[in-house]
Design a protein around this motif. Structure first.
Motif, short mmCIF file in Angstrom:
data_model
loop_
_atom_site.label_atom_id
_atom_site.label_comp_id
_atom_site.label_asym_id
_atom_site.label_seq_id
_atom_site.Cartn_x
_atom_site.Cartn_y
_atom_site.Cartn_z
N TYR A 19 25.15 13.76 14.28
CA TYR A 19 24.83 12.58 13.49
C TYR A 19 23.33 12.33 13.48
CZ TYR A 19 24.86 10.62 18.22
OH TYR A 19 24.63 10.39 19.56
N GLU A 34 25.25 8.56 10.84
CA GLU A 34 25.74 9.28 9.68
C GLU A 34 26.00 10.73 10.08
OE1 GLU A 34 23.59 7.90 5.79
OE2 GLU A 34 22.08 7.94 7.39
N ILE A 51 23.41 15.29 5.18
CA ILE A 51 24.52 14.41 5.49
C ILE A 51 25.82 15.13 5.12
CG2 ILE A 51 25.62 12.19 5.01
CD1 ILE A 51 23.00 11.95 6.55
N SER A 57 31.12 9.46 9.68
CA SER A 57 29.87 8.89 10.19
C SER A 57 29.45 9.53 11.51
CB SER A 57 29.99 7.38 10.36
OG SER A 57 30.89 7.05 11.40
#
Length: 284
Positions: A19, A34, A51, A57
């Motif tokens: 993330y 994210e 991403i 997430s």
């Protein structure tokens, strides 16, 4: 804050998932970030990253199946399990969400010999408190079965957390999950099924068959006077045992001797138990 949680090797190098842009710097299990995928060359140099998908997430585990990547993790708010299939360049084939009407935290994944996907973690959906939550998924993202189990020692279930932190697919097509079981309250309950009090945390193992049945093993029952869905109690040496379980589960040789995975695991657990009971071992 950014982090890589897991890495897999591909023909062109390495792929890591985790993330970025985490907002909770003091949390190590879900950081409000994210989900991110990073590509490295064979020398470990970053070549690209992006991403993963707005629905994931925090990415937590990644495995390669032929020319595909399978990525598991948590949805925003740690509400549900998220599972994604991509090609080796990270281009999405599909993403699926699994869970119930409350929090579902996915922290474990492995791939079976038939390329089925096992996910596990813990849930608050339709249970008294956190229970283990395991499911089997096919390569198209279809859920084949799911199982929730918890409170193996028979305390008041409203106070017991059963938290899964990893699993290993076994060569018979099933899987083993490893968890912790205990409470984090001022409850300190007792019951006739256990000599412990509830806030003494124990290792909790469950062996599932390929069809999702809990397999009872007499050797495990004899060793701990419980069924397979139980904690291993070795007189205060549980943290050390937890480490041994992880080392074993990730290193056992496939198809190199006639013992099954479970038989080998039981053999080493018994050997460890006997060693700890006959030596003056101090848990560090």
């Amino acid at each position: 804050m950014d982090a890589i949680e897991h890495i897999v090797e591909t023909p062109s190098g390495l792929v890591g998932i985790g993330y970025v842009n985490a907002t909770d710097e003091n949390n190590t299990f879900y950081t409000e970030g994210e989900g991110y995928i990073t590509f490295f060359d064979s020398d470990g140099n970053k070549t690209s990253g992006r991403i993963i998908d707005p629905q994931m997430s925090q990415a937590y585990r990644i495995y390669r199946i032929n020319n595909n990547l399978i990525i598991s993790g948590l949805t925003p708010g740690a509400e549900d399990y998220a599972l994604m299939k991509t090609n080796l360049n990270g281009e999405k084939d599909w993403i699926k969400i699994y869970g119930g009407d409350n929090k579902d935290h996915c922290f474990a994944m492995d791939i079976s010999s038939d390329n089925s996907i096992y996910l596990s973690g813990h849930t608050l959906s339709n249970v008294d408190n956190w229970d283990s939550y395991t499911m089997k998924i096919d390569l198209d993202g279809n859920k084949l079965w799911e199982k929730k189990r918890g409170n193996p020692r028979g305390f008041d279930p409203k106070y017991i957390h059963d938290e899964v932190w990893d699993l290993k697919a076994t060569s018979d097509g099933g899987c083993i999950i490893v968890a912790g079981t205990g409470d984090e309250y001022a409850y300190e309950g007792t019951c006739s099924q256990s000599k412990d009090i509830s806030n003494v945390w124990q290792v909790y193992l469950i062996k599932f068959s390929a069809s999702g049945e809990i397999e009872c093993l007499d050797a495990m029952e004899a060793m701990a006077n419980q069924s397979i869905e139980m904690k291993i109690n070795l007189k205060g040496h549980d943290y050390y045992l937890w480490q041994v379980i992880f080392k074993y589960l990730w290193r056992f040789p496939y198809k190199k001797d006639p013992l099954t995975d479970i038989e080998k695991l039981l053999f080493y657990l018994k050997k460890l138990k006997n060693s700890l009971e006959t030596q003056n071992y101090e848990n560090k």
